[in-house]
Design a protein around this motif. Structure first.
Motif, PDB file in Angstrom:
ATOM      1  N   ILE A 228      25.953  -1.184   7.957  1.00 57.08           N
ATOM      2  CA  ILE A 228      26.031  -2.569   7.493  1.00 57.08           C
ATOM      3  C   ILE A 228      27.502  -2.954   7.430  1.00 57.08           C
ATOM      4  O   ILE A 228      28.279  -2.356   6.685  1.00 57.08           O
TER       5      ILE A 228
ATOM      6  N   SER B 201      22.355  -0.481  14.376  1.00 57.58           N
ATOM      7  CA  SER B 201      21.468   0.679  14.302  1.00 57.58           C
ATOM      8  C   SER B 201      22.080   1.857  15.057  1.00 57.58           C
ATOM      9  O   SER B 201      22.469   1.726  16.224  1.00 57.58           O
TER      10      SER B 201
ATOM     11  N   VAL C  20      24.614  -5.830  11.324  1.00 56.98           N
ATOM     12  CA  VAL C  20      23.857  -4.595  11.142  1.00 56.98           C
ATOM     13  C   VAL C  20      23.774  -3.891  12.494  1.00 56.98           C
ATOM     14  O   VAL C  20      23.340  -4.483  13.485  1.00 56.98           O
TER      15      VAL C  20
ATOM     16  N   LEU D  43      17.640   0.654   4.408  1.00 61.01           N
ATOM     17  CA  LEU D  43      18.495  -0.508   4.649  1.00 61.01           C
ATOM     18  C   LEU D  43      18.436  -1.468   3.464  1.00 61.01           C
ATOM     19  O   LEU D  43      19.466  -1.942   2.968  1.00 61.01           O
TER      20      LEU D  43
ATOM     21  N   ALA E 113      23.601   3.279   5.804  1.00 58.51           N
ATOM     22  CA  ALA E 113      22.247   3.300   5.238  1.00 58.51           C
ATOM     23  C   ALA E 113      21.506   4.433   5.926  1.00 58.51           C
ATOM     24  O   ALA E 113      21.280   4.383   7.142  1.00 58.51           O
TER      25      ALA E 113
ATOM     26  N   THR F 149      21.725   3.475   9.823  1.00 55.93           N
ATOM     27  CA  THR F 149      22.145   2.132  10.188  1.00 55.93           C
ATOM     28  C   THR F 149      23.455   1.827   9.485  1.00 55.93           C
ATOM     29  O   THR F 149      23.683   2.288   8.362  1.00 55.93           O
TER      30      THR F 149
ATOM     31  N   MET G 258      13.743   3.853   7.456  1.00 55.81           N
ATOM     32  CA  MET G 258      13.922   2.416   7.583  1.00 55.81           C
ATOM     33  C   MET G 258      12.562   1.713   7.495  1.00 55.81           C
ATOM     34  O   MET G 258      11.567   2.280   7.922  1.00 55.81           O
TER      35      MET G 258
END
Length: 283
Positions: free
Chosen positions: A276, A268, A266, A240, A232, A274, A236
């Motif tokens: 997932i 960071s 998740v 996300l 992602a 980020t 943010m």
């Protein structure tokens, strides 16, 4: 059965039970998801929460019955899950902007919400960055919150309560892990121990470790799984949220993979990236 077929089969069940007791867990089993994932998938695909869809469909059918048949308001209210004529009238007026007693009048305008059917749509050539990681079992330790989300909503409060000292404590427990370094956000779709409930979730802010959990922290053992890891990227939390949505609406229906019952993670990387981590298996 692929994702869209299983979701449509769940809609079949829901439609057949709009005038009966509706078991959301059974609908989720038909869709091959946990109840949390099913409600989340439904919301992403349809744009409305599942409970709101059910409410609209029941009130649509109730309006048709009152208009076309000589039925009492209380009988229709009970049929579609309302415990009193007053609660039914309030819900009916909120949706249709008229009272149930007026629907037979010639000029009354009613709203109809048709049954949903999920289909594959072509949205354009927008890339998704992902990779597969097969990871052996590992343990995390961290702070834990029990959540009771509704309609697929996910709003943990834990991250607003932790202090810098709490994060430093986690860092002292962390062991080196090339895949999952740093502080992780982990969601478990069922609860264990005394809080066990099919509606509740466990949410952790944790690190990978080999150390035992201190008294004020919770340990979580995660077994070996295949993970689909999505990037992602962007501002943010919008990036996300948008990536989560595309995983459910674009990737799962066409990938040939399905969710398996394991935690979601998740991680960071920095302020604009980020990862997932989704546990999956081949259909």
């Amino acid at each position: 059965m692929d994702t869209l077929d299983s979701m449509n089969a769940a809609i079949d069940y829901i439609e057949e039970h709009l005038d009966k007791e509706l078991d959301y867990q059974q609908a989720a089993r038909i869709a091959c998801f946990s109840e949390h994932h099913f409600k989340r998938m439904f919301s992403f695909l349809s744009g409305v929460p599942l409970s709101e869809y059910v409410r609209r469909r029941r009130l649509t059918l109730a309006a048709l019955e009152l208009r076309d048949h000589n039925k009492k308001v209380i009988d229709v209210a009970l049929k579609y899950g309302y415990q009193s004529p007053d609660s039914f009238s309030r819900a009916f007026q909120e949706l249709h902007h008229t009272l149930p007693s007026t629907v037979k009048h010639a000029r009354v305008t009613l709203k109809a919400y048709p049954r949903i059917t999920f289909q594959l749509s072509i949205k354009g050539d927008v890339e998704m960055k992902y990779r597969f990681v097969e990871k052996n079992a590992f343990k995390t330790v961290g702070y834990k919150e029990i959540m009771h989300p509704e309609n697929g909503d996910f709003n943990p409060t834990l991250w607003n309560t932790l202090t810098d000292a709490d994060y430093r404590k986690l860092q002292t427990l962390e062991r080196e892990d090339t895949d999952l370094s740093g502080v992780l956000n982990i969601t478990v779709n069922t609860c264990h121990g005394p809080e066990k409930s099919e509606e509740a979730l466990e949410y952790y802010i944790a690190v990978v470790t080999n150390q035992p959990a201190p008294n004020d922290l919770a340990a979580l053992e995660i077994s070996k799984h295949l993970w689909a890891v999505f990037d992602a990227e962007g501002k943010m939390p919008d990036a996300l949220t948008n990536t989560w949505s595309r995983i459910y609406t674009d990737w799962f229906p066409t990938s040939g993979y399905e969710l398996t019952e394991a935690p979601e993670i998740v991680k960071s990387i920095d302020d604009t990236k980020t990862e997932i981590w989704i546990p999956v298996r081949k259909r």
